[in-house]
Write an enzyme that holds these catalytic residues in place. Structure first.
Site, PDB file in Angstrom:
ATOM      1  N   HIS A  42       7.179 -14.690  11.640  1.00 56.21           N
ATOM      2  CA  HIS A  42       8.091 -13.670  12.180  1.00 56.21           C
ATOM      3  C   HIS A  42       7.312 -12.364  12.301  1.00 56.21           C
ATOM      4  CE1 HIS A  42       8.091 -13.109   7.813  1.00 56.21           C
ATOM      5  NE2 HIS A  42       8.070 -11.830   8.144  1.00 56.21           N
ATOM      6  N   HIS A 126       2.729  -7.107  13.350  1.00 53.26           N
ATOM      7  CA  HIS A 126       1.904  -8.306  13.133  1.00 53.26           C
ATOM      8  C   HIS A 126       2.735  -9.489  12.661  1.00 53.26           C
ATOM      9  CE1 HIS A 126       2.219  -6.672   9.045  1.00 53.26           C
ATOM     10  NE2 HIS A 126       1.990  -7.902   8.615  1.00 53.26           N
TER      11      HIS A 126
HETATM   12  P1  2AM Z   1       3.286  -9.462   5.482  1.00 56.38           P
HETATM   13  O1  2AM Z   1       3.555 -10.720   6.238  1.00 56.38           O
HETATM   14  O2  2AM Z   1       2.259  -8.603   6.106  1.00 56.38           O
HETATM   15  O3  2AM Z   1       3.065  -9.730   4.005  1.00 56.38           O
HETATM   16  C1  2AM Z   1       8.586 -10.555   3.948  1.00 56.38           C
HETATM   17  O4  2AM Z   1       7.828 -10.400   2.799  1.00 56.38           O
HETATM   18  C2  2AM Z   1       8.013  -9.763   5.087  1.00 56.38           C
HETATM   19  O5  2AM Z   1       8.039  -8.374   4.764  1.00 56.38           O
HETATM   20  C3  2AM Z   1       6.590 -10.109   5.465  1.00 56.38           C
HETATM   21  O6  2AM Z   1       6.488 -10.084   6.863  1.00 56.38           O
HETATM   22  C4  2AM Z   1       5.787  -8.987   4.856  1.00 56.38           C
HETATM   23  O7  2AM Z   1       4.634  -8.620   5.569  1.00 56.38           O
HETATM   24  C5  2AM Z   1       6.737  -7.818   4.959  1.00 56.38           C
HETATM   25  N1  2AM Z   1       6.438  -6.780   3.975  1.00 56.38           N
HETATM   26  C6  2AM Z   1       6.172  -5.491   4.258  1.00 56.38           C
HETATM   27  N2  2AM Z   1       5.961  -4.797   3.152  1.00 56.38           N
HETATM   28  C7  2AM Z   1       6.080  -5.664   2.124  1.00 56.38           C
HETATM   29  C8  2AM Z   1       5.962  -5.531   0.706  1.00 56.38           C
HETATM   30  N3  2AM Z   1       5.712  -4.357   0.120  1.00 56.38           N
HETATM   31  N4  2AM Z   1       6.122  -6.641  -0.038  1.00 56.38           N
HETATM   32  C9  2AM Z   1       6.392  -7.831   0.546  1.00 56.38           C
HETATM   33  N5  2AM Z   1       6.545  -8.015   1.865  1.00 56.38           N
HETATM   34  C10 2AM Z   1       6.381  -6.936   2.656  1.00 56.38           C
END
Ligand code: 2AM
Length: 173
Positions: A42, A126
């Site tokens: 996603h 991303h």
């Molecule tokens: P990431 O894929 O770059 O880890 C669920 O965890 C979603 O929220 C993921 O897409 C994650 O990004 C994003 N996300 C953003 N900030 C986060 C954080 N502090 N901790 C966990 N997930 C985060």
């Protein structure tokens, strides 16, 4: 009072999801790490973290007022973020289209008005493909077009097998 670990994200249409899985698998051969499960791919617009359930009606109302799409995204960049344990390798967009920027600004303004957290760092749209991976060095990427739809509200549950994401905006209308 119960909490949920929430985030708001754009879900991928299935044909694009399959294409992105093939890219993820090719990258896995080069960078190793842990591939993100197909169902978990996603693009996150906002990570809210642990949020009390009593905030859900306000978040649902905020979502209902957001655009029903964020324009066409061109996924043309492969990159990586350095993390504590290795790197996150991702597919994203090198430019943020106006419709996406406007939708994100509206969402962030709404979250602020509700007293919910808003990321302060510059936003890099991303789709995470690999975690705990070796760094991805080259910048060459396929160019994929994505006609986006509406954002969804997701709850993340951490399990020993990795996070499990459930779309909840249709469960708690
Ligand atoms: P990431 O894929 O770059 O880890 C669920 O965890 C979603 O929220 C993921 O897409 C994650 O990004 C994003 N996300 C953003 N900030 C986060 C954080 N502090 N901790 C966990 N997930 C985060």
């Amino acid at each position: 009072m119960t909490n949920k670990r929430l985030f708001i994200a754009l879900p991928l249409p299935d044909p694009l999801r399959h294409t992105i899985c093939n890219i993820r698998d090719a990258l896995h051969g080069q960078c190793q790490g842990r591939p993100v499960a197909s169902a978990n791919l996603h693009l996150t617009l906002a990570f809210l973290g642990d949020t009390p359930d009593k905030a859900l009606p306000d978040i649902q109302a905020l979502l209902a007022g957001l655009p029903d799409n964020y324009g066409t995204l061109i996924l043309d960049e492969l990159g990586c973020f350095r993390q504590q344990h290795g790197h996150v390798v991702w597919l994203g967009c090198s430019t943020i289209p106006a419709a996406l920027a406007a939708g994100l600004a509206q969402l962030q303004q709404g979250l602020r008005a509700l007293g919910l957290p808003v990321e302060k760092r510059p936003w890099q749209p991303h789709i995470t493909l690999l975690r705990d991976a070796a760094p991805w060095q080259a910048r060459l990427a396929p160019t994929l077009e994505w006609q986006t739809g509406a954002a969804g509200l997701y709850a993340s549950t951490l399990t020993p097998q990795g996070p499990s994401y459930t779309r909840i905006d249709s469960i708690y209308p």
